[in-house]
Scaffold this motif. Structure first.
Motif, PDB file in Angstrom:
ATOM      1  N   ARG A 183       0.823  -1.216   0.000  1.00  0.00           N
ATOM      2  CA  ARG A 183       0.000   0.000   0.000  1.00  0.00           C
ATOM      3  C   ARG A 183       0.857   1.266   0.000  1.00  0.00           C
ATOM      4  N   THR A 184       1.969   1.266  -0.769  1.00  0.00           N
ATOM      5  CA  THR A 184       2.828   2.443  -0.792  1.00  0.00           C
ATOM      6  C   THR A 184       2.194   3.617  -1.533  1.00  0.00           C
ATOM      7  N   GLY A 185       1.383   3.314  -2.578  1.00  0.00           N
ATOM      8  CA  GLY A 185       0.788   4.392  -3.351  1.00  0.00           C
ATOM      9  C   GLY A 185       1.814   5.251  -4.053  1.00  0.00           C
ATOM     10  N   TYR A 186       2.918   4.651  -4.490  1.00  0.00           N
ATOM     11  CA  TYR A 186       4.059   5.420  -5.013  1.00  0.00           C
ATOM     12  C   TYR A 186       4.483   4.917  -6.380  1.00  0.00           C
ATOM     13  N   LEU A 187       4.535   5.840  -7.349  1.00  0.00           N
ATOM     14  CA  LEU A 187       5.100   5.568  -8.664  1.00  0.00           C
ATOM     15  C   LEU A 187       6.287   6.500  -8.871  1.00  0.00           C
TER      16      LEU A 187
END
Length: 476
Positions: free
Chosen positions: A75-79
């Motif tokens: 669940r990092t939500g990082y690109l």
């Protein structure tokens, strides 16, 4: 005679094959043990769709795909490596048959959206054109429920896409009241898996499936909590079910007298070894032995309790509804976990030794947080009620509170490159913030969203679910 005998033989073989086929069909509908076979309540329905191909090739997700809540099981939500925007332009918007609480998914060129109308849509991500829609049931009206703040109540938790089966999995609440797991073919919307996921000891009317689904090793993990208002006899739990819909349900139930919901929007967070980490809300116990509420718990892939943490103040937290259940745990490098909830106290934990009651490594006040955090490079970006905050982890096992966004920018953030994307759900405005300073890069009105709306980023577009449907924003 030979030809006649041959025809008779083929006739006999044909009927034998048909008979075997019918036996198989009947057997698939007859449970061999309680809960072993999916059941479909009589009051559900699904919009007819074409039949999908029988053979499904396994394809790995592409870099631009967004197949689960905040993009991955951590669940990092990082690109990374995403250019920072100078401004937003509206690409398109679409009114759907219900409010969108779940985070949109992107698979290839398809945008997958689940609604409180119990529908799952596939839209062309670039144009917004509807490719297919499947309604899997009739949502439960608020009048049929003892409490709650969603009306009607359909699909609330974020679905998950399984590249091994090409199925989109979601849990729908339907009239009756019941919760069903559905698996829809990505290409056609055809329902390939359908079964109830309520256990015999659950009252479906008092349980809500708000957290995102988690997929791992052919299993779907489904968190349950209570409804807004904490009415009735509900217990927080995680249900596990195979992606083929068969077999007995796995279940972990918080060992409390009542409550202890597992309801945070990110659902269960998973590490590389397949351990699940969940946050648990307040229970009704306010003295005596810890009942595993107001906690961070680690579960095995078979949903056995392995370890747990609770603040020393858990009895007072339970009594004042100031628990940890409002945000899921945040996995960090070097085997660390960050956690904060309703009280505003933040805790740094060891993932492999959560520490029991009062076993934190570090503790500091940060903010009251509701929703899902995003992480990048040992930095945590929190959905604080008074504005998104940055927290830096390290050097070592330390926490440092960084910048704070304007007060109204308080949704669940995601990260693209050096930009934070987040919704002001009170005023319906979407923001891009400088990841290093918190300064506003640009913003745009998008319409009113739910409190827990979180954006999805893919191929230069951001998708935001609203109380009316979906909005697509182009990054310029």
């Amino acid at each position: 005679m030979l030809l006649s005998g041959y025809r008779k033989s083929m006739h006999s073989i044909t009927w034998t094959i048909i008979g075997i086929f019918l036996v198989i069909l009947v057997g698939c509908g007859s449970p061999s043990s309680p809960g072993a076979t999916p059941t479909t309540p009589a009051n559900t329905h699904a919009t007819p769709t074409p039949t999908a191909n029988a053979t499904v090739p396994v394809t790995a997700p592409q870099a631009s795909d967004w197949t689960t809540y905040h993009n991955n099981n951590a669940r990092t939500g990082y690109l990374p490596n995403i250019p920072d925007p100078h401004q937003f332009t509206r690409a398109w918007d679409k009114t759907l048959d219900g409010a969108v609480y779940a985070e949109p998914l992107v698979i290839g060129k398809q945008l997958i959206i689940a609604t409180e109308g119990d529908s799952i849509y596939s839209l062309d991500a670039q144009s917004g054109q509807v490719q297919w829609r499947t309604q899997v049931g009739t949502p439960a009206p608020r009048s049929a429920l003892p409490c709650g703040n969603i009306d009607p109540s359909g699909i609330t938790g974020t679905p998950v896409y399984d590249p091994a089966t090409h199925l989109i999995f979601a849990v729908a609440e339907i009239t009756g009241v019941a919760h069903i797991l559905v698996g829809l073919d990505l290409n056609t919307g055809a329902v390939k898996v359908r079964r109830t996921v309520d256990t015999p000891d659950m009252d479906p009317r008092t349980h809500q499936e708000r957290g995102a689904l988690t997929l791992s090793q052919g299993m779907i993990y489904i968190p349950f909590g209570g409804r807004f208002g904490d009415c009735g006899d509900y217990h927080g739990r995680v249900i596990g079910v195979r992606t083929d819909g068969q077999g007995n349900l796995l279940s972990y139930k918080v060992p409390t007298t009542r409550e202890g919901g597992i309801w945070a929007p990110p659902g269960a967070v998973m590490d590389d070894a397949g351990h699940l980490y969940v946050s648990v809300g307040n229970g009704e116990v306010t003295q005596g032995q810890w009942d595993h509420t107001d906690s961070v718990l680690r579960l095995s892939p078979t949903l056995q309790l392995q370890d747990g943490f609770a603040p020393q103040s858990w009895p007072q937290d339970n009594a004042s509804d100031a628990d940890l259940g409002s945000m899921s745990p945040v996995l960090l490098p070097n085997g660390l976990i960050f956690m904060v909830g309703k009280s505003g106290q933040a805790y740094l934990l060891h993932a492999n030794a959560l520490g029991g009651v009062g076993g934190q490594i570090q503790q500091t006040f940060v903010c009251q947080a509701y929703g899902g955090a995003a992480t990048a490079d040992s930095q945590v970006f929190l959905p604080c009620v008074d504005g998104v905050r940055q927290v830096k982890i390290g050097p070592g096992e330390t926490m440092t509170v960084g910048w704070q966004a304007p007060q109204s920018v308080n949704g669940s953030p995601i990260i693209g490159g050096h930009t934070i994307y987040v919704v002001d759900h009170n005023n319906g405005v979407f923001y891009a913030l400088n990841r290093d300073t918190g300064a506003v890069r640009t913003s745009m009105p998008v319409g009113i969203t739910s409190r827990f709306a979180t954006p999805t980023l893919s191929n230069g577009l951001v998708f935001i679910g609203t109380l009316q449907g979906i909005v697509a924003i182009k990054l310029v």
